[in-house]
Design an enzyme around this catalytic site. Structure first.
Site, PDB file in Angstrom:
ATOM      1  N   VAL A   1      88.962  64.756 -34.845  1.00 40.67           N
ATOM      2  CA  VAL A   1      89.610  63.592 -35.412  1.00 40.67           C
ATOM      3  C   VAL A   1      88.980  63.017 -36.972  1.00 40.67           C
ATOM      4  CG1 VAL A   1      89.298  61.652 -34.122  1.00 40.67           C
ATOM      5  CG2 VAL A   1      91.531  62.436 -34.824  1.00 40.67           C
ATOM      6  N   GLY A   2      89.498  62.778 -37.459  1.00 43.01           N
ATOM      7  CA  GLY A   2      88.747  62.193 -38.681  1.00 43.01           C
ATOM      8  C   GLY A   2      89.409  62.469 -39.864  1.00 43.01           C
ATOM      9  N   SER A   3      88.790  61.898 -41.437  1.00 39.63           N
ATOM     10  CA  SER A   3      88.856  62.798 -42.472  1.00 39.63           C
ATOM     11  C   SER A   3      88.198  63.723 -42.955  1.00 39.63           C
ATOM     12  CB  SER A   3      88.544  61.292 -43.260  1.00 39.63           C
ATOM     13  OG  SER A   3      89.081  60.751 -43.102  1.00 39.63           O
TER      14      SER A   3
ATOM     15  N   GLU B   1      92.857  69.195 -29.734  1.00 38.17           N
ATOM     16  CA  GLU B   1      93.050  68.325 -29.630  1.00 38.17           C
ATOM     17  C   GLU B   1      93.763  67.525 -30.192  1.00 38.17           C
ATOM     18  OE1 GLU B   1      89.567  65.935 -27.962  1.00 38.17           O
ATOM     19  OE2 GLU B   1      90.262  63.731 -28.184  1.00 38.17           O
TER      20      GLU B   1
HETATM   21  C1  LIG Z   1      91.164  62.409 -30.531  1.00 34.10           C
HETATM   22  C2  LIG Z   1      90.443  63.056 -30.438  1.00 34.10           C
HETATM   23  O1  LIG Z   1      89.195  62.758 -30.266  1.00 34.10           O
HETATM   24  S1  LIG Z   1      89.838  64.515 -31.983  1.00 34.10           S
HETATM   25  C3  LIG Z   1      87.762  65.266 -31.326  1.00 34.10           C
HETATM   26  C4  LIG Z   1      86.835  64.972 -31.474  1.00 34.10           C
HETATM   27  N1  LIG Z   1      86.300  62.793 -32.009  1.00 34.10           N
HETATM   28  C5  LIG Z   1      85.242  62.312 -31.870  1.00 34.10           C
HETATM   29  O2  LIG Z   1      84.530  62.911 -32.841  1.00 34.10           O
HETATM   30  C6  LIG Z   1      85.339  60.916 -31.804  1.00 34.10           C
HETATM   31  C7  LIG Z   1      83.687  60.479 -32.714  1.00 34.10           C
HETATM   32  N2  LIG Z   1      84.796  60.873 -33.978  1.00 34.10           N
HETATM   33  C8  LIG Z   1      84.862  60.196 -34.705  1.00 34.10           C
HETATM   34  O3  LIG Z   1      85.221  59.036 -34.731  1.00 34.10           O
HETATM   35  C9  LIG Z   1      84.599  60.857 -36.655  1.00 34.10           C
HETATM   36  O4  LIG Z   1      84.299  61.632 -36.651  1.00 34.10           O
HETATM   37  C10 LIG Z   1      83.798  59.752 -36.974  1.00 34.10           C
HETATM   38  C11 LIG Z   1      83.777  58.095 -37.235  1.00 34.10           C
HETATM   39  C12 LIG Z   1      82.279  60.212 -36.274  1.00 34.10           C
HETATM   40  C13 LIG Z   1      83.516  60.351 -39.217  1.00 34.10           C
HETATM   41  O5  LIG Z   1      84.845  59.906 -39.018  1.00 34.10           O
HETATM   42  P1  LIG Z   1      85.546  60.647 -39.846  1.00 34.10           P
HETATM   43  O6  LIG Z   1      86.688  59.543 -40.827  1.00 34.10           O
HETATM   44  O7  LIG Z   1      85.626  61.993 -40.201  1.00 34.10           O
HETATM   45  O8  LIG Z   1      84.256  59.940 -41.485  1.00 34.10           O
HETATM   46  P2  LIG Z   1      84.376  58.461 -42.671  1.00 34.10           P
HETATM   47  O9  LIG Z   1      82.644  59.191 -42.981  1.00 34.10           O
HETATM   48  O10 LIG Z   1      85.214  58.787 -43.062  1.00 34.10           O
HETATM   49  O11 LIG Z   1      83.631  57.878 -41.575  1.00 34.10           O
HETATM   50  C14 LIG Z   1      84.435  57.129 -40.763  1.00 34.10           C
HETATM   51  C15 LIG Z   1      84.198  55.715 -40.340  1.00 34.10           C
HETATM   52  O12 LIG Z   1      82.915  55.677 -40.033  1.00 34.10           O
HETATM   53  C16 LIG Z   1      81.957  54.960 -40.945  1.00 34.10           C
HETATM   54  N3  LIG Z   1      80.358  55.720 -40.735  1.00 34.10           N
HETATM   55  C17 LIG Z   1      80.012  56.996 -40.376  1.00 34.10           C
HETATM   56  N4  LIG Z   1      79.047  57.179 -40.448  1.00 34.10           N
HETATM   57  C18 LIG Z   1      78.116  55.695 -40.759  1.00 34.10           C
HETATM   58  C19 LIG Z   1      76.779  55.726 -40.551  1.00 34.10           C
HETATM   59  N5  LIG Z   1      75.939  56.288 -40.845  1.00 34.10           N
HETATM   60  N6  LIG Z   1      76.548  54.618 -41.217  1.00 34.10           N
HETATM   61  C20 LIG Z   1      77.662  53.352 -41.271  1.00 34.10           C
HETATM   62  N7  LIG Z   1      78.667  53.547 -41.477  1.00 34.10           N
HETATM   63  C21 LIG Z   1      79.308  55.057 -40.813  1.00 34.10           C
HETATM   64  C22 LIG Z   1      81.949  55.265 -42.678  1.00 34.10           C
HETATM   65  O13 LIG Z   1      81.351  54.701 -43.593  1.00 34.10           O
HETATM   66  C23 LIG Z   1      83.779  54.819 -42.113  1.00 34.10           C
HETATM   67  O14 LIG Z   1      83.992  53.930 -42.197  1.00 34.10           O
HETATM   68  P3  LIG Z   1      85.469  53.002 -42.474  1.00 34.10           P
HETATM   69  O15 LIG Z   1      86.514  53.381 -41.993  1.00 34.10           O
HETATM   70  O16 LIG Z   1      84.959  51.464 -42.486  1.00 34.10           O
HETATM   71  O17 LIG Z   1      85.398  53.654 -44.166  1.00 34.10           O
END
Ligand SMILES: CC(=O)SCCNC(=O)CCNC(=O)[C@H](O)C(C)(C)COP(=O)(O)OP(=O)(O)OC[C@H]1O[C@@H](n2cnc3c(N)ncnc32)[C@H](O)[C@@H]1OP(=O)(O)O
Length: 487
Positions: free
Chosen positions: A263-265, A289
């Site tokens: 999930v996510g961008s 999922e």
């Molecule tokens: C529903 C399900 O479970 S589907 C199966 C997979 N599920 C998962 O992987 C759950 C865990 N993973 C996640 O939630 C996401 O993949 C994340 C959070 C790891 C990445 O999310 P994405 O939306 O793809 O990427 P993005 O780079 O925009 O990060 C999301 C937020 O986390 C912050 N972030 C991510 N990495 C970092 C970091 N290293 N340090 C500080 N902030 C961070 C981003 O700045 C962003 O913040 P914002 O929403 O305030 O702009």
């Protein structure tokens, strides 16, 4: 009661119809409430909102298998109604409440929450509140997600059903509700190919548990995703190159390639970009999922033969697109309960290539999916562990650097590990691909730095690695220096 075919009425038979406020009033101040909802869709809206607006001194435990929407993630949290929360959360206020510990949030693998509620000690449920598009005296048709709703309904002593007139009745065509049964007599799940339908379009319940049926027309508060950036596109291009070589290399992919995206961008951007992957005569199948907008693009372009998931986690535009043509999409999309969509045995059966993102990864290949600076929770582990651990090839795809900030997402050591070095095979950033299968820890570290780190941080990471490799040890570390990267 027999389920009408087709289902043309939303309310079928003799039902205890009440207002949301009346239904909310039957829920005790300190109740444990199980809810439907996954990917910000298919969650109950009217009853949580009535609870939030009740001015009662609530101290609820709330269990949802995935993200619920605004009425739960924002309104109930802002009303101070939640004491304890499982198993995933997403809004800024929910995040803040978890991080200031005013809500005790416990993050669980989503595949197991149904079992943990039914047979474990996760929670002792008082009531389940679920969203449906139609209801009968002992069945209902779920709406835009399934999640762990069937397991919650089996576990609960009391059931409240919200029938949502804003969700199309035709969603019945998309669900496949199969129940695996209770251990130790749980048999193999008979899903032999990702598009198989082996259950019913309805969730069955014990009519003795039904306390209230509430009507609503509040829409889902769907996901918002950012537009794919140049970095996302570069990650997608590297992922495509990796997959193109992998499907030629491994005999497991001779006939078909089963993919899952997190999930996510980033996940959404990667889903959309996979249309440019040349899979030759192979079938391209989604076994994951969440259905995000990028997957609709793949379906529309005819690239996918089937898509199995547990939630239509679409944006508002994506949802409108799907609602306009549900029956066509239902030919290819099957929504399953999460204990089936994320079942380790099925992920293994299909040889899924799981592609999930992360907050950061470390040099030995440990993955932090959930905690910024290893301390502040973002969302939750969700299904990432289900797929990282059980996929045939586990890919972690992420930007090498936090956009606009001086933060490397490749660090010497992450202090919060969701997925260990033993469970991840390949790292992909916009910089390149580090295939670490078969490598020892220091070899993995060298490859991750060289292939995946951002050029701004490569010299420092190389220097760190050079220094720690002077020490004795299989996985050498400098904890103090590593800790400096966490702030
Ligand atoms: C529903 C399900 O479970 S589907 C199966 C997979 N599920 C998962 O992987 C759950 C865990 N993973 C996640 O939630 C996401 O993949 C994340 C959070 C790891 C990445 O999310 P994405 O939306 O793809 O990427 P993005 O780079 O925009 O990060 C999301 C937020 O986390 C912050 N972030 C991510 N990495 C970092 C970091 N290293 N340090 C500080 N902030 C961070 C981003 O700045 C962003 O913040 P914002 O929403 O305030 O702009």
């Amino acid at each position: 009661m027999t389920v009408p075919d087709p289902i043309s009425d939303r309310l079928n038979g003799s039902l205890p119809i009440t207002s949301a406020a009346e239904a909310a009033a039957t829920i005790a101040d300190d109740a444990t409430v199980l809810t439907s909802g996954f990917g910000s869709v298919g969650y109950p809206k009217a009853v949580p909102l009535a609870l939030a607006e009740s001015n009662r001194d609530l101290a609820l435990t709330l269990v949802s298998s995935g993200t619920a929407g605004e009425e739960i993630e924002v309104d109930l949290v802002e009303a101070g109604a939640l004491d304890r929360r499982f198993a995933f959360q997403s809004s800024a206020v929910a995040k803040r409440a978890s991080n200031d510990r005013s809500i005790a949030f416990s993050d669980r693998h989503v595949s197991g929450i149904g079992d943990e509620v039914q047979f474990g000690r996760l929670a002792d449920p008082d009531v389940a509140v679920v969203e449906a598009v139609a209801v009968g005296e002992d069945w209902f048709v779920p709406s835009t997600s399934l999640g762990q709703t069937p397991a919650f309904v089996e576990a609960t002593p009391e059931l409240v059903i919200e029938v949502n007139h804003a969700q199309p009745l035709e969603l019945a065509a998309i669900h496949d509700v199969y129940r695996p049964g209770a251990p130790p007599d749980r048999g193999p799940i008979p899903v032999e190919s990702a598009g198989d339908r082996v259950g019913e379009s309805v969730v069955r319940f014990d009519p003795e548990t039904l306390r209230a049926v509430v009507e609503t027309d509040r829409p889902d508060s769907t996901y918002t995703l950012r537009e794919p950036t140049a970095v996302d596109q570069a990650i997608a291009a590297n992922l495509r190159d990796f997959l193109a070589a992998e499907i030629e290399r491994s005999p497991a992919f001779t006939d078909a390639l089963h993919l899952q995206f997190g999930v996510g961008s980033v996940g959404n951007a990667l889903m959309g970009a996979i249309g440019d992957l040349d899979v030759g005569d192979r079938e391209l199948v989604y076994f994951g999922e969440v259905v995000q907008d990028g997957l609709l693009d793949l379906l529309d372009a005819g690239h996918l033969s089937a898509a199995s998931a547990t939630s239509l986690a679409l944006t508002e535009d994506g949802q409108q697109r799907l609602f306009a043509d549900i029956e066509r999409y239902a030919e290819d999309i099957v929504l399953r309960p999460t204990d089936v969509s994320n079942h380790p045995g099925l992920i293994d059966r299909f040889g899924v290539v799981g592609i999930n993102s992360a907050v950061e990864v470390d040099l030995f290949g440990n993955v932090n999916s959930t905690h910024i600076e290893s301390t502040r929770v973002v969302r939750g582990v969700g299904g990432s562990g289900d797929f990282f651990r059980n996929a045939l090839v586990s890919v972690c795809a992420l930007p090498s650097k936090l956009s606009g900030k001086n933060v490397s997402r490749v660090v010497p050591m992450t202090f919060h590990v969701d997925h260990t070095e033993h469970d991840v095979d390949v790292f992909v950033t916009e910089q390149g691909v580090a295939d670490v299968r078969g490598l020892a820890p220091v070899e993995r570290a060298e490859r991750i730095v060289e292939q995946c780190a951002h050029p701004d941080y490569k010299p420092e990471l190389r220097e760190y690695l050079e220094e720690v490799t002077q020490q004795h040890g299989h996985a050498p570390l400098d904890i103090e220096r590593a800790a400096d990267w966490q702030s």
